[in-house]
Design a protein around this motif. Structure first.
Motif, PDB file in Angstrom:
ATOM      1  N   ALA A  86       0.986  -1.586  -0.224  1.00 42.28           N
ATOM      2  CA  ALA A  86       0.038  -0.326   0.426  1.00 42.28           C
ATOM      3  C   ALA A  86       1.119   1.461  -0.023  1.00 42.28           C
ATOM      4  N   THR A  87       0.760   2.558  -1.125  1.00 44.67           N
ATOM      5  CA  THR A  87       1.313   3.710  -0.520  1.00 44.67           C
ATOM      6  C   THR A  87       0.642   5.016  -0.753  1.00 44.67           C
ATOM      7  N   TRP A  88       0.580   5.370  -0.042  1.00 50.25           N
ATOM      8  CA  TRP A  88      -0.333   6.426   0.677  1.00 50.25           C
ATOM      9  C   TRP A  88       0.680   8.145   0.210  1.00 50.25           C
ATOM     10  N   ILE A  89      -0.245   8.538  -0.387  1.00 54.01           N
ATOM     11  CA  ILE A  89      -0.580   9.736  -1.324  1.00 54.01           C
ATOM     12  C   ILE A  89      -1.147  11.047  -0.688  1.00 54.01           C
ATOM     13  N   GLY A  90       0.138  11.478  -0.190  1.00 54.23           N
ATOM     14  CA  GLY A  90      -0.419  13.362   0.269  1.00 54.23           C
ATOM     15  C   GLY A  90      -0.752  14.260  -0.176  1.00 54.23           C
ATOM     16  N   LEU A  91      -1.496  15.271  -0.625  1.00 55.30           N
ATOM     17  CA  LEU A  91      -1.206  16.416  -1.117  1.00 55.30           C
ATOM     18  C   LEU A  91      -1.908  16.492  -2.643  1.00 55.30           C
ATOM     19  N   ALA A  92      -2.720  15.235  -2.068  1.00 55.18           N
ATOM     20  CA  ALA A  92      -3.989  14.800  -3.721  1.00 55.18           C
ATOM     21  C   ALA A  92      -4.894  15.699  -4.149  1.00 55.18           C
ATOM     22  N   LEU A  93      -4.110  16.898  -3.837  1.00 52.71           N
ATOM     23  CA  LEU A  93      -5.706  17.676  -4.220  1.00 52.71           C
ATOM     24  C   LEU A  93      -5.643  19.018  -5.329  1.00 52.71           C
ATOM     25  N   ASP A  94      -5.170  18.389  -6.631  1.00 56.92           N
ATOM     26  CA  ASP A  94      -5.477  18.989  -7.329  1.00 56.92           C
ATOM     27  C   ASP A  94      -5.457  17.988  -8.764  1.00 56.92           C
ATOM     28  N   ASP A  95      -6.271  18.524  -9.895  1.00 57.42           N
ATOM     29  CA  ASP A  95      -6.069  17.511 -11.108  1.00 57.42           C
ATOM     30  C   ASP A  95      -5.390  17.067 -12.109  1.00 57.42           C
ATOM     31  N   SER A  96      -3.772  17.131 -11.821  1.00 57.59           N
ATOM     32  CA  SER A  96      -2.603  16.618 -12.503  1.00 57.59           C
ATOM     33  C   SER A  96      -2.204  15.416 -11.620  1.00 57.59           C
ATOM     34  N   CYS A  97      -2.664  15.757 -10.960  1.00 54.91           N
ATOM     35  CA  CYS A  97      -2.324  14.738  -8.872  1.00 54.91           C
ATOM     36  C   CYS A  97      -3.171  13.094  -9.337  1.00 54.91           C
ATOM     37  N   THR A  98      -5.016  14.461  -9.619  1.00 50.77           N
ATOM     38  CA  THR A  98      -5.780  12.464  -9.576  1.00 50.77           C
ATOM     39  C   THR A  98      -5.235  11.950 -10.846  1.00 50.77           C
ATOM     40  N   LEU A 119       4.154  12.340  -9.122  1.00 50.07           N
ATOM     41  CA  LEU A 119       2.963  10.782  -8.209  1.00 50.07           C
ATOM     42  C   LEU A 119       4.287  10.828  -6.765  1.00 50.07           C
ATOM     43  N   ALA A 120       5.280   9.985  -7.065  1.00 47.59           N
ATOM     44  CA  ALA A 120       5.994   9.315  -6.034  1.00 47.59           C
ATOM     45  C   ALA A 120       7.170  10.989  -5.370  1.00 47.59           C
ATOM     46  N   LEU A 121       6.854  12.041  -5.762  1.00 45.52           N
ATOM     47  CA  LEU A 121       7.179  13.196  -4.318  1.00 45.52           C
ATOM     48  C   LEU A 121       6.443  12.996  -4.164  1.00 45.52           C
ATOM     49  N   GLN A 122       5.022  12.526  -3.731  1.00 42.91           N
ATOM     50  CA  GLN A 122       3.508  12.920  -2.794  1.00 42.91           C
ATOM     51  C   GLN A 122       3.885  11.967  -2.113  1.00 42.91           C
ATOM     52  N   PHE A 123       4.463  11.071  -2.053  1.00 45.06           N
ATOM     53  CA  PHE A 123       4.645   9.466  -1.561  1.00 45.06           C
ATOM     54  C   PHE A 123       4.636   9.656   0.546  1.00 45.06           C
ATOM     55  N   VAL A 124       3.857   9.576   1.675  1.00 45.60           N
ATOM     56  CA  VAL A 124       3.930   9.700   2.995  1.00 45.60           C
ATOM     57  C   VAL A 124       3.666   8.235   3.288  1.00 45.60           C
ATOM     58  N   ARG A 125       4.747   8.696   4.395  1.00 46.49           N
ATOM     59  CA  ARG A 125       4.572   7.479   5.343  1.00 46.49           C
ATOM     60  C   ARG A 125       3.393   7.252   6.210  1.00 46.49           C
ATOM     61  N   PRO A 126       2.999   6.346   6.720  1.00 47.96           N
ATOM     62  CA  PRO A 126       1.448   6.147   7.009  1.00 47.96           C
ATOM     63  C   PRO A 126       1.722   6.455   8.477  1.00 47.96           C
ATOM     64  N   PRO A 127       0.399   6.214   9.150  1.00 46.05           N
ATOM     65  CA  PRO A 127       0.941   6.660  10.117  1.00 46.05           C
ATOM     66  C   PRO A 127       1.092   5.465  11.290  1.00 46.05           C
ATOM     67  N   GLY A 128       2.466   6.068  12.083  1.00 47.26           N
ATOM     68  CA  GLY A 128       2.815   4.664  12.744  1.00 47.26           C
ATOM     69  C   GLY A 128       4.337   4.514  12.604  1.00 47.26           C
ATOM     70  N   MET A 129       4.402   4.346  11.106  1.00 50.13           N
ATOM     71  CA  MET A 129       5.541   4.037  10.514  1.00 50.13           C
ATOM     72  C   MET A 129       6.115   4.677  11.128  1.00 50.13           C
ATOM     73  N   ALA A 130       6.532   6.328  11.437  1.00 55.56           N
ATOM     74  CA  ALA A 130       7.688   7.247  12.242  1.00 55.56           C
ATOM     75  C   ALA A 130       7.874   6.531  13.503  1.00 55.56           C
ATOM     76  N   ALA A 131       6.484   6.505  14.404  1.00 54.28           N
ATOM     77  CA  ALA A 131       7.029   5.846  15.570  1.00 54.28           C
ATOM     78  C   ALA A 131       7.557   4.364  15.498  1.00 54.28           C
TER      79      ALA A 131
END
Length: 137
Positions: A86-98, A119-131
């Motif tokens: 599973a890959t988490w994408i953050g800041l998915a806000l505009d048409d180009s990201c969609t 799109l790969a630049l917008q990948f974020v860590r899921p919650p709990g991964m940092a911990a």
């Protein structure tokens, strides 16, 4: 009496897009410049047009609110077998990201196709991964 065990054919789970629509994602007050319903409609249309290769779910808060809107791209069954996660994408806000999320899912998603570089630049860590990573130190 002999019992027969029937083996069901493996259900081919499609690449699944999980769209956060919790406390911050999809909120016009927090993100007024984004047409949240349009984004969801486009993702639904892509799933409907995919011939079953893409599924779409919405969910309540996924957690990383600082990266709203968050979309999780889950691999298909085949993608999972090939090592996709599973890959988490953050800041998915505009048409180009969609567009890029749809493009990647249509191509097979995690484990099958490489994500578009932007799109790969917008990948974020899921919650709990940092911990978890801090605990491994």
């Amino acid at each position: 009496m002999t019992r027969r065990a029937f083996v069901r054919p493996t259900v081919q789970r499609p690449c699944t897009l999980v769209v956060c629509r919790g406390c911050c994602c999809g909120d016009r007050r927090k993100l007024p410049g984004t047409d949240h319903q349009w984004q969801l409609d486009r993702l639904r249309a892509a799933a409907a047009d995919s011939g079953g290769r893409i599924a779409l779910r919405t969910t309540d808060c996924l957690g990383p609110c600082e990266y709203a809107n968050v979309v999780v791209v889950q691999p298909s069954a085949d993608g999972r077998r090939r090592g996709g996660r599973a890959t988490w994408i953050g800041l998915a806000l505009d048409d180009s990201c969609t567009d890029e999320i749809i493009e990647w899912a249509v191509a097979g998603g995690p484990g099958i196709a490489e994500p578009p570089p932007a799109l790969a630049l917008q990948f974020v860590r899921p919650p709990g991964m940092a911990a978890r990573s801090r605990a491994k130190r």
